[in-house]
Design an enzyme around this catalytic site. Sequence first.
Site, PDB file in Angstrom:
ATOM      1  N   ASP A   1       0.841  -1.193   0.000  1.00 40.13           N
ATOM      2  CA  ASP A   1       0.000   0.000   0.000  1.00 40.13           C
ATOM      3  C   ASP A   1       0.877   1.244   0.000  1.00 40.13           C
ATOM      4  O   ASP A   1       1.415   1.643   1.035  1.00 40.13           O
ATOM      5  CB  ASP A   1      -0.910  -0.021   1.235  1.00 40.13           C
TER       6      ASP A   1
ATOM      7  N   ARG B   1      32.081  18.498  -0.200  1.00 42.48           N
ATOM      8  CA  ARG B   1      32.227  18.367   1.250  1.00 42.48           C
ATOM      9  C   ARG B   1      30.991  18.754   2.068  1.00 42.48           C
ATOM     10  O   ARG B   1      30.981  18.583   3.278  1.00 42.48           O
ATOM     11  CB  ARG B   1      33.422  19.208   1.711  1.00 42.48           C
TER      12      ARG B   1
ATOM     13  N   HIS C   1      31.162  13.270   2.940  1.00 39.74           N
ATOM     14  CA  HIS C   1      31.852  13.799   1.767  1.00 39.74           C
ATOM     15  C   HIS C   1      31.654  12.840   0.592  1.00 39.74           C
ATOM     16  O   HIS C   1      31.701  11.616   0.744  1.00 39.74           O
ATOM     17  CB  HIS C   1      33.343  13.962   2.041  1.00 39.74           C
TER      18      HIS C   1
ATOM     19  N   GLU D   1      30.261   9.571   8.212  1.00 33.95           N
ATOM     20  CA  GLU D   1      30.538   9.769   9.632  1.00 33.95           C
ATOM     21  C   GLU D   1      29.270   9.552  10.453  1.00 33.95           C
ATOM     22  O   GLU D   1      28.159   9.747   9.960  1.00 33.95           O
ATOM     23  CB  GLU D   1      31.077  11.185   9.871  1.00 33.95           C
TER      24      GLU D   1
END
Length: 444
Positions: A54, A335, A244, A133
Amino acid sequence: MSKKNSKEELLRKAKELEVEFIHLQFTDILGVMKNVSITIEQLEKALDNEIMFDGSSIDGFVRIEESDMYLRPDISTFEVFPWVNHSKEARLICDVYKADGTPFDGCPRNTLKKVIKEAADMGYMFNVGPECEFFLFHTDERGEPSLETHDNAGYFDLAPIDLGGNARKEMTTTLKEMGFQIEASHHEVAPGQHEIDFEYADALTTADNIMTFKMVVRIIAQRHGLHATFMPKPKYGINGSGMHINMSLATLEGKNAFYEESNYMQFSQTAFNFLGGVVKHAKAFASLTNPTVNSYKRLVPGYEAPVMIAWSASNRSPLIRIPAKRGQSTRIELRNPDPSANPYLALAAILKAGLDGIKNKIDPPAPVTKNLYKMSDKELKERGIESLPSNLYEAVQELAKDDVIKDAIGEHVFNRFTDAALYEWNAYSRYISEWELDRYLRKF
């Protein structure tokens, strides 16, 4: 697997591995992984594209009167979960299709595929290597995440200072068991912050890998009594988490299209034009690479996150850096993206920006060698250096003005994504924060 026999081979492999459950995974517009689980007996039906769900129940998909959606598994994404001990479980990443058999334009994976095809039609393949990170925090007595870090380590520190090392080691091992080629893993700058880098691949594989990476990191952290978060800036006063994006174009013969030994910086004209397109559209795709209110708490001076739209071959203060390696490793590093981004939409927008640069021969501005954070406003203005949007609302407004990036994600995704972003911005704008209470309650 050969394309002709891949279905039969997968069925045989799943049986040999004694898999009992298969998770059919897909991603919604906000970048949240969704899942429909089936038993092994339903696998053949799934491979025949007969599993329905759905769509009206998924954020940003469709209205209730057009809710029937089908999942089409990508057979190449079949992986067995290595952390399940009792009954074996596996996954397949899926594309979302409409009931009439056409690709659903609200499926982020389909969005990226569309722009990848545009690149292929121009003779290019988009290769991407992310640097993801994240933070690891303790949980409280109820199992809820706290802001208490598990260590006080810093960049590249080792155990016993880096108490998250064991969790990170198991994350790395698990990812390797699922087919990842891990290049590096280390403690990052802030306490409790970590990074695991995996090998570059084509854009679609990389986007799939980012979603899998987030899932694995969260699950393994939980097994260690920790909470992993990809929130860009969970704590005031420390570095936030980025993602990055290292990227390059390859010709269909496999040659790096960004490398040209005889040119300035050994950078090809194609690379410079791609860079020019990324610079031109950076404000517009910021809402996709940095899609939350919190994203813009990271994009401030002083914490290694870029603010100014500029590029350099060595300087790390601008938005874009050109790493020193050449030959097949020639690439551009963007970055500003953070790990809250939907990787399919973010990569689609970045690629579209670069392709626009190539098509229209957009030259980038001159490189910047000086630390941008030490340049005055007057100097920045004289050099024509602009900044990224300062908040989510500004970023959405920039997206709305850019027809190239809007075309990359399509009308459906644009409308649903901006509706969700503005809803979040309005909710945030009305919220009374602890900072306001501390500052104003006694003062006025």
